[in-house]
Design a protein around this motif. Structure first.
Motif, PDB file in Angstrom:
ATOM      1  N   ARG A 112       0.835  -1.205   0.000  1.00 31.43           N
ATOM      2  CA  ARG A 112       0.000   0.000   0.000  1.00 31.43           C
ATOM      3  C   ARG A 112       0.874   1.260   0.000  1.00 31.43           C
ATOM      4  O   ARG A 112       0.550   2.260  -0.655  1.00 31.43           O
ATOM      5  CB  ARG A 112      -0.946  -0.005   1.191  1.00 31.43           C
ATOM      6  CG  ARG A 112      -2.091  -1.006   1.072  1.00 31.43           C
ATOM      7  CD  ARG A 112      -3.087  -0.862   2.211  1.00 31.43           C
ATOM      8  NE  ARG A 112      -4.159  -1.833   2.124  1.00 31.43           N
ATOM      9  CZ  ARG A 112      -5.246  -1.713   1.372  1.00 31.43           C
ATOM     10  NH1 ARG A 112      -5.396  -0.628   0.631  1.00 31.43           N
ATOM     11  NH2 ARG A 112      -6.171  -2.646   1.366  1.00 31.43           N
ATOM     12  N   ASN A 113       1.983   1.216   0.741  1.00 37.13           N
ATOM     13  CA  ASN A 113       2.904   2.358   0.732  1.00 37.13           C
ATOM     14  C   ASN A 113       3.447   2.605  -0.674  1.00 37.13           C
ATOM     15  O   ASN A 113       3.513   3.750  -1.141  1.00 37.13           O
ATOM     16  CB  ASN A 113       4.078   2.100   1.686  1.00 37.13           C
ATOM     17  CG  ASN A 113       3.687   2.208   3.146  1.00 37.13           C
ATOM     18  OD1 ASN A 113       2.785   2.962   3.508  1.00 37.13           O
ATOM     19  ND2 ASN A 113       4.358   1.455   3.998  1.00 37.13           N
ATOM     20  N   PHE A 114       3.835   1.539  -1.357  1.00 36.83           N
ATOM     21  CA  PHE A 114       4.364   1.670  -2.715  1.00 36.83           C
ATOM     22  C   PHE A 114       3.275   2.127  -3.684  1.00 36.83           C
ATOM     23  O   PHE A 114       3.537   2.908  -4.603  1.00 36.83           O
ATOM     24  CB  PHE A 114       4.964   0.347  -3.182  1.00 36.83           C
ATOM     25  CG  PHE A 114       6.130  -0.133  -2.353  1.00 36.83           C
ATOM     26  CD1 PHE A 114       6.963   0.773  -1.708  1.00 36.83           C
ATOM     27  CD2 PHE A 114       6.385  -1.490  -2.211  1.00 36.83           C
ATOM     28  CE1 PHE A 114       8.038   0.332  -0.942  1.00 36.83           C
ATOM     29  CE2 PHE A 114       7.454  -1.936  -1.450  1.00 36.83           C
ATOM     30  CZ  PHE A 114       8.288  -1.027  -0.809  1.00 36.83           C
ATOM     31  N   ARG A 116       0.785   4.078  -3.042  1.00 39.85           N
ATOM     32  CA  ARG A 116       0.558   5.519  -2.883  1.00 39.85           C
ATOM     33  C   ARG A 116       1.550   6.333  -3.702  1.00 39.85           C
ATOM     34  O   ARG A 116       1.250   7.433  -4.154  1.00 39.85           O
ATOM     35  CB  ARG A 116       0.657   5.905  -1.403  1.00 39.85           C
ATOM     36  CG  ARG A 116      -0.597   5.636  -0.603  1.00 39.85           C
ATOM     37  CD  ARG A 116      -0.523   6.234   0.785  1.00 39.85           C
ATOM     38  NE  ARG A 116       0.296   5.421   1.678  1.00 39.85           N
ATOM     39  CZ  ARG A 116      -0.177   4.414   2.403  1.00 39.85           C
ATOM     40  NH1 ARG A 116      -1.463   4.106   2.329  1.00 39.85           N
ATOM     41  NH2 ARG A 116       0.611   3.721   3.184  1.00 39.85           N
ATOM     42  N   SER A 117       2.738   5.745  -3.906  1.00 42.45           N
ATOM     43  CA  SER A 117       3.773   6.455  -4.659  1.00 42.45           C
ATOM     44  C   SER A 117       3.660   6.209  -6.164  1.00 42.45           C
ATOM     45  O   SER A 117       3.831   7.132  -6.954  1.00 42.45           O
ATOM     46  CB  SER A 117       5.163   6.005  -4.180  1.00 42.45           C
ATOM     47  OG  SER A 117       6.189   6.586  -4.944  1.00 42.45           O
ATOM     48  N   VAL A 118       3.362   4.977  -6.559  1.00 44.99           N
ATOM     49  CA  VAL A 118       3.419   4.595  -7.976  1.00 44.99           C
ATOM     50  C   VAL A 118       2.074   4.692  -8.678  1.00 44.99           C
ATOM     51  O   VAL A 118       1.992   5.119  -9.839  1.00 44.99           O
ATOM     52  CB  VAL A 118       3.977   3.161  -8.115  1.00 44.99           C
ATOM     53  CG1 VAL A 118       3.995   2.717  -9.568  1.00 44.99           C
ATOM     54  CG2 VAL A 118       5.388   3.085  -7.521  1.00 44.99           C
ATOM     55  N   ILE A 119       1.011   4.277  -7.999  1.00 48.72           N
ATOM     56  CA  ILE A 119      -0.320   4.303  -8.628  1.00 48.72           C
ATOM     57  C   ILE A 119      -1.318   5.007  -7.699  1.00 48.72           C
ATOM     58  O   ILE A 119      -2.328   4.430  -7.293  1.00 48.72           O
ATOM     59  CB  ILE A 119      -0.808   2.879  -8.959  1.00 48.72           C
ATOM     60  CG1 ILE A 119      -0.689   1.961  -7.722  1.00 48.72           C
ATOM     61  CG2 ILE A 119      -0.036   2.298 -10.135  1.00 48.72           C
ATOM     62  CD1 ILE A 119      -1.403   0.611  -7.889  1.00 48.72           C
ATOM     63  N   PRO A 120      -1.072   6.262  -7.358  1.00 46.87           N
ATOM     64  CA  PRO A 120      -1.936   6.951  -6.398  1.00 46.87           C
ATOM     65  C   PRO A 120      -3.392   7.084  -6.863  1.00 46.87           C
ATOM     66  O   PRO A 120      -4.313   6.957  -6.048  1.00 46.87           O
ATOM     67  CB  PRO A 120      -1.274   8.320  -6.249  1.00 46.87           C
ATOM     68  CG  PRO A 120      -0.496   8.504  -7.512  1.00 46.87           C
ATOM     69  CD  PRO A 120      -0.008   7.140  -7.880  1.00 46.87           C
ATOM     70  N   PRO A 224      11.202  10.219  -1.463  1.00 43.64           N
ATOM     71  CA  PRO A 224      10.931   9.541  -0.194  1.00 43.64           C
ATOM     72  C   PRO A 224       9.536   8.921  -0.180  1.00 43.64           C
ATOM     73  O   PRO A 224       8.565   9.549  -0.605  1.00 43.64           O
ATOM     74  CB  PRO A 224      11.055  10.666   0.838  1.00 43.64           C
ATOM     75  CG  PRO A 224      11.976  11.655   0.204  1.00 43.64           C
ATOM     76  CD  PRO A 224      11.647  11.614  -1.261  1.00 43.64           C
ATOM     77  N   ILE A 225       9.447   7.673   0.279  1.00 42.30           N
ATOM     78  CA  ILE A 225       8.161   6.992   0.397  1.00 42.30           C
ATOM     79  C   ILE A 225       7.900   6.786   1.878  1.00 42.30           C
ATOM     80  O   ILE A 225       8.605   6.022   2.546  1.00 42.30           O
ATOM     81  CB  ILE A 225       8.145   5.639  -0.341  1.00 42.30           C
ATOM     82  CG1 ILE A 225       8.455   5.846  -1.829  1.00 42.30           C
ATOM     83  CG2 ILE A 225       6.786   4.963  -0.183  1.00 42.30           C
ATOM     84  CD1 ILE A 225       8.524   4.557  -2.624  1.00 42.30           C
TER      85      ILE A 225
END
Length: 233
Positions: A112-114, A116-120, A224-225
């Motif tokens: 989920r963290n990734f 938010r960064s890649v496919i928000p 930063p993630i």
């Protein structure tokens, strides 16, 4: 295999896999030295390290104390053989459920963290149902072969809410093929094939998935993630 041998196997494997995660995290922190230690790319490993360490501690406690009849008499006044056996079985089941749930939760929170960064946009900032998040993210990262791994682990984790019985919302049986092996989930039936060692054997694949995600261009080149539940290891 005797219970004592099974305990030793879990202890040995959890220790080896934990150390593998530690080594891989050190390597990645050297490669991506500009990222802070609290970055989600590193905490994804720290969370799994904590889970594996706790599993090892739990099984050491099982081996050193819980399976010993004298310990039950001293600590709880229990002497009846059947009661002690039931308590030992319940404790091991507790360890198995906690390990499965916490391991999957660690992976899910990292993905989920990734997301938010890649496919928000597609993931609504990582908040949509997980079964919708990971296929989009893994396809975007060209890691589609791991979709079935997460689907398998998701099904196993979801049975925890029904005491090990498979009850999906669509009330349909499911068949998952991963690494040339077929796993059948039948509605209303207990997952007889799932145990601590069964789940533990997927840990190397989980580690490889996290490494490949972090090293993918989309994630390695991101700023930063943030990990909303940051842990230190």
């Amino acid at each position: 295999m005797r219970a004592q041998e099974q305990f030793e196997l879990v202890i040995n494997k959890s220790t080896i896999y934990r150390d593998d995660f530690l080594d891989e995290r050190r390597r990645l922190m050297g490669v991506y030295s500009t990222f802070p230690s609290t970055d989600a790319r590193f905490t994804s490993f720290a969370k799994c390290i904590n889970v594996l360490n706790d599993l090892c501690i739990g099984y050491v406690t099982l081996r050193e104390n819980v399976i010993k009849r004298d310990w039950w008499k001293e600590k709880f006044g229990l002497e009846e053989e059947s009661s002690i056996k039931r308590q030992i079985s319940d404790y091991e089941m507790f360890l198995r459920i906690a390990f499965t749930h916490l391991l999957f939760s660690s992976v899910e929170s990292s993905i989920r963290n990734f997301a938010r960064s890649v496919i928000p946009t597609e993931s609504r900032n990582g908040t949509v149902d997980f079964y919708r998040v990971y296929p989009i993210l893994l396809n975007r990262l060209s890691l589609a072969p791991y979709i079935e791994l997460l689907r398998l682990l998701s099904n196993i984790r979801n049975t925890i809410h029904n005491n090990g019985v498979f009850f999906p919302s669509n009330q349909e049986n499911q068949t998952i093929v991963y690494n040339s092996r077929t796993y059948t989930f039948e509605v209303g039936k207990v997952l007889e094939f799932v145990g601590t060692q069964f789940v533990l054997d997927f840990v190397p694949d989980i580690r490889n998935l996290l490494v490949k995600m972090i090293e993918s261009p989309a994630i390695s080149s991101a700023g930063p993630i943030r990990d909303l539940a940051s842990v230190q290891q």
